[in-house]
Enzyme design. Structure first.
Site, mmCIF file in Angstrom:
data_model
loop_
_atom_site.group_PDB
_atom_site.id
_atom_site.type_symbol
_atom_site.label_atom_id
_atom_site.label_comp_id
_atom_site.label_asym_id
_atom_site.label_seq_id
_atom_site.Cartn_x
_atom_site.Cartn_y
_atom_site.Cartn_z
ATOM 1 C CE LYS A 87 -3.561 -2.108 2.136
ATOM 2 N NZ LYS A 87 -5.421 -2.367 2.760
ATOM 3 C CE1 TYR A 129 -9.154 -2.929 0.218
ATOM 4 C CE2 TYR A 129 -8.724 -1.250 -1.110
ATOM 5 C CZ TYR A 129 -8.184 -1.711 0.062
ATOM 6 O OH TYR A 129 -7.373 -2.300 0.179
ATOM 7 C CG PHE A 134 -13.446 2.042 7.299
ATOM 8 C CD1 PHE A 134 -12.855 1.432 6.153
ATOM 9 C CD2 PHE A 134 -14.311 1.375 8.574
ATOM 10 C CE1 PHE A 134 -13.080 0.136 5.768
ATOM 11 C CE2 PHE A 134 -14.247 -0.007 7.849
ATOM 12 C CZ PHE A 134 -13.524 -0.014 6.921
ATOM 13 N NE ARG A 160 -6.768 -11.500 5.709
ATOM 14 C CZ ARG A 160 -7.351 -10.829 5.391
ATOM 15 N NH1 ARG A 160 -7.759 -9.997 4.071
ATOM 16 N NH2 ARG A 160 -7.510 -9.652 5.983
ATOM 17 C CB THR A 209 -6.769 -5.777 9.622
ATOM 18 O OG1 THR A 209 -7.908 -6.356 9.098
ATOM 19 C CG2 THR A 209 -8.125 -4.314 9.148
ATOM 20 N NE ARG A 240 -3.096 -5.931 6.963
ATOM 21 C CZ ARG A 240 -4.067 -6.119 6.437
ATOM 22 N NH1 ARG A 240 -4.938 -7.187 7.697
ATOM 23 N NH2 ARG A 240 -4.343 -5.753 5.223
ATOM 24 C CG ASN A 292 -4.016 -2.479 7.076
ATOM 25 O OD1 ASN A 292 -4.023 -2.540 5.557
ATOM 26 N ND2 ASN A 292 -5.333 -2.805 7.457
ATOM 27 C CG HIS A 306 -5.096 -6.363 -0.808
ATOM 28 N ND1 HIS A 306 -6.760 -5.810 -0.098
ATOM 29 C CD2 HIS A 306 -5.979 -6.985 -1.527
ATOM 30 C CE1 HIS A 306 -6.800 -6.805 -0.717
ATOM 31 N NE2 HIS A 306 -6.732 -7.738 -1.316
ATOM 32 C CD GLU A 341 -9.109 -8.875 -4.332
ATOM 33 O OE1 GLU A 341 -10.343 -8.033 -2.969
ATOM 34 O OE2 GLU A 341 -8.498 -9.281 -3.150
HETATM 35 P P1 DAT Z 1 -7.816 -6.001 5.537
HETATM 36 O O1 DAT Z 1 -7.092 -5.930 4.689
HETATM 37 O O2 DAT Z 1 -7.427 -6.858 6.751
HETATM 38 O O3 DAT Z 1 -9.014 -7.682 4.670
HETATM 39 P P2 DAT Z 1 -10.824 -5.150 5.680
HETATM 40 O O4 DAT Z 1 -11.095 -5.529 4.738
HETATM 41 O O5 DAT Z 1 -11.691 -5.477 6.803
HETATM 42 O O6 DAT Z 1 -8.926 -6.036 5.867
HETATM 43 O O7 DAT Z 1 -10.369 -4.036 5.358
HETATM 44 C C1 DAT Z 1 -10.064 -3.078 4.345
HETATM 45 C C2 DAT Z 1 -9.143 -2.053 4.564
HETATM 46 O O8 DAT Z 1 -9.919 -1.237 5.684
HETATM 47 C C3 DAT Z 1 -8.279 -1.966 5.539
HETATM 48 O O9 DAT Z 1 -7.481 -3.016 5.419
HETATM 49 C C4 DAT Z 1 -8.215 -1.045 6.506
HETATM 50 C C5 DAT Z 1 -9.299 -0.384 6.153
HETATM 51 N N1 DAT Z 1 -9.699 -0.045 7.284
HETATM 52 C C6 DAT Z 1 -10.362 -1.622 8.197
HETATM 53 N N2 DAT Z 1 -10.941 -1.134 9.087
HETATM 54 C C7 DAT Z 1 -11.124 -0.010 9.400
HETATM 55 C C8 DAT Z 1 -10.946 0.689 10.481
HETATM 56 N N3 DAT Z 1 -11.493 0.486 11.300
HETATM 57 N N4 DAT Z 1 -10.924 1.847 10.679
HETATM 58 C C9 DAT Z 1 -10.158 2.349 9.285
HETATM 59 N N5 DAT Z 1 -9.820 1.497 8.561
HETATM 60 C C10 DAT Z 1 -10.222 0.571 8.481
HETATM 61 MG MG MG Z 2 -10.171 -7.394 3.314
#
Ligand code: DAT
Ligand code: MG
Length: 139
Positions: A11, A51, A59, A87, A93, A104, A114, A117, A128
């Site tokens: 990222k 996304y 968010f 993962r 996350t 991470r 973070n 991805h 994707e």
């Molecule tokens: P991951 O990237 O672990 O699959 P996710 O799919 O739940 O997580 O969310 C996608 C992205 O969105 C994540 O990498 C960072 C952002 N994100 C997720 N939860 C968040 C939160 N509570 N506050 C801010 N950003 C968030």
């Molecule tokens: Mg995800």
């Protein structure tokens, strides 16, 4: 049946902070083969589309702004059990909850920024990967 490929992005935070080489080393040392790789940048529209599943989350705006603010590295990775094992390698996350030895834990600065991805299913890995790479770019 599980496929053997997953999709990742390094990222904008991790690219900006100079971690491309170290993260690719963790990926290859983790047993993943790189089958597609590019440095690119998402437009706002690209990030919104990528996304879209999170469009209703509070968010989402922040996430789109962050993911389009600078270059990323996109890659397709190959390994047995790729989605699940990747993962595990990237960690939780929220970096505060990420295990020692994960990408991470090493490089994420916050839950929003973070570092990496990782696809969450075989189906999404294929979607994707195809979002970023033409068939002739997938080796
Ligand atoms: P991951 O990237 O672990 O699959 P996710 O799919 O739940 O997580 O969310 C996608 C992205 O969105 C994540 O990498 C960072 C952002 N994100 C997720 N939860 C968040 C939160 N509570 N506050 C801010 N950003 C968030
Ligand atoms: Mg995800």
């Amino acid at each position: 049946m599980a496929t053997n490929r997953t999709f990742t992005m390094i990222k904008p935070d991790a690219v900006q902070n100079g971690h491309i080489g170290n993260i690719l080393a963790m990926i290859t040392n983790g047993g993943f083969k790189i089958v597609s790789l590019k440095l690119t940048q998402l437009t706002v529209a690209d990030a919104q589309a990528f996304y879209a599943v999170h469009a209703a989350r509070p968010f989402y705006g922040e996430l789109v702004e962050f993911m389009s603010r600078g270059p990323i590295v996109a890659a397709i990775l190959e390994k047995d059990n790729a989605v699940e094992d990747f993962r595990t390698l990237i960690g939780a996350t929220n970096p505060a909850e990420a295990a020692e030895g994960t990408i991470r834990k090493a490089y994420a600065t916050s839950i929003g920024e973070n570092a990496v991805h990782g696809s969450d299913s075989d189906e999404n890995a294929a979607i994707e990967g195809a979002f970023h790479f033409a068939g002739r770019e997938q080796f």
